[in-house]
Design an enzyme around this catalytic site. Structure first.
Site, short mmCIF file in Angstrom:
data_model
loop_
_atom_site.label_atom_id
_atom_site.label_comp_id
_atom_site.label_asym_id
_atom_site.label_seq_id
_atom_site.Cartn_x
_atom_site.Cartn_y
_atom_site.Cartn_z
N CYS A 125 0.85 -1.21 0.00
CA CYS A 125 0.00 0.00 0.00
C CYS A 125 0.87 1.25 0.00
O CYS A 125 0.59 2.22 -0.71
CB CYS A 125 -0.88 0.02 1.24
SG CYS A 125 -2.21 -1.19 1.32
N CYS A 165 23.54 1.35 -0.59
CA CYS A 165 24.80 1.64 0.11
C CYS A 165 26.00 1.40 -0.80
O CYS A 165 27.04 2.04 -0.65
CB CYS A 165 24.92 0.76 1.36
SG CYS A 165 23.59 1.02 2.53
#
Length: 342
Positions: free
Chosen positions: A171, A184
């Protein structure tokens, strides 16, 4: 060591106290991903006395991990120790009263339900959306709460997902970011950020485990610790009435794909992972003998590595192979066919 001594400062914290501590001791937490977030999560939960902690990770320790992945050291990196094993070994020396599982595995549709469905809470220490959609599907199917977390560069966020009560992850994020998104490995990450986000995740997990639902964070919290930004986004009314996961109960991520192998590029790693779609158990000792004539074999009881031309192949017991040195699936397929024969 007496538990009243070990947990004395935590017992003094009135929202937990002796009753909360007993609840923690009888609960199971599962952490998916034992990188930066996962190591902080595991460290907190084991030290807090959560009775059973299962850690799942597919990778091994490398020198670049040591800047932010707090449970690992140089010996782990030099020996290419799988992260799940290195973390479990370290944590057992910290709290021997906790049952600790370190599982070397790539979470996928074929194993997610067996690895996650018995948890009292699932913690997200992963670094990609496909794994989070997988966690989300299992959580909804089995009614398990989980805590999402993400950290990259100087920005991080977290949210508590409770099936049937809060909006689900799909959602909030209907689609994975276009392209690969930032990770990263592509834009870096600050170590303190990781500790902040995972510490919030661990705190929310402890609230869930002791049943203090009144004080659960109802927001999607976002931080940029370098730019000094902090946003709270209320999510309680954010359910998508047409959500395929939590409304229609269509669990796309749990659908097994009928393929011989699955090839996936690991973002920013210059690596392609190949995973058989069927269960495999590889005898690494026999494999080491097979590849010995090639030279340069590195072998421990968890994995085998060898170099060929500009590439390094890493074999795991579960049949997975990492082809390091390329993000080209075609090259990886060729090397896999040459050395594995499938």
């Amino acid at each position: 060591m007496d538990s009243s001594t070990r947990y004395s400062r935590q017992l003094l914290f009135s929202p937990i106290g002796p009753q909360g501590q007993e609840k923690l001791a009888n609960k199971k937490a599962v952490i998916v991903g034992m990188g930066a977030l996962g190591t902080v999560l595991a460290n907190h939960l084991v030290r807090a006395g959560v009775g059973h902690v299962r850690m799942i990770d597919r990778d091994f320790v490398e020198p670049s991990n040591l800047q932010r992945q707090m449970l690992y050291d140089e010996a782990d990196a030099n020996q290419h120790t799988p992260k799940a094993i290195a973390a479990a070994d370290k944590l057992r020396t910290i709290n021997s009263t906790v049952s600790i599982e370190g599982i070397i595995a790539d979470l996928h549709a074929g194993n997610a339900e067996s690895l996650l469905s018995d948890a009292d809470v699932i913690l997200d220490g992963s670094d990609n959306f496909q794994v989070r959609y997988l966690i989300n599907d299992v959580a909804i199917k089995y009614g398990k709460p989980w805590v999402y977390g993400g950290a990259v560069s100087s920005r991080g966020m977290f949210a508590v997902i409770r099936p049937g009560i809060t909006p689900c992850f799909r959602c909030l994020f209907p689609h994975a970011p276009a392209g690969r998104g930032e990770t990263c490995d592509t834009v870096g990450v600050l170590g303190p950020l990781v500790s902040i986000i995972a510490s919030y995740q661990a705190t929310e997990a402890m609230k869930l485990l002791i049943g203090d639902l009144e004080h659960l964070n109802p927001h999607l919290e976002q931080f940029d610790i370098w730019q000094n930004d902090h946003d709270q986004l209320p999510i309680s009314s954010g359910q998508n009435p047409a959500c395929p996961a939590c409304v229609k109960k269509e669990f796309e991520s749990l659908t097994l794909k009928d393929t011989t192998e699955e090839f996936a590029t690991l973002c920013g790693r210059d690596t392609v992972q190949i995973r058989p779609s069927y269960p495999v158990s590889v005898d690494l000792t026999l494999l080491a003998k097979r590849y010995a004539p090639l030279g340069g074999i590195e072998h421990n009881r968890f994995l085998l590595r060898f170099r060929t031309d500009d590439y390094t192949l890493v074999f795991f017991q579960d049949g997975r192979v990492l082809v390091q040195g390329t993000d080209d699936v075609t090259i990886a397929r060729s090397l896999y066919a040459r050395y594995v024969g499938h």
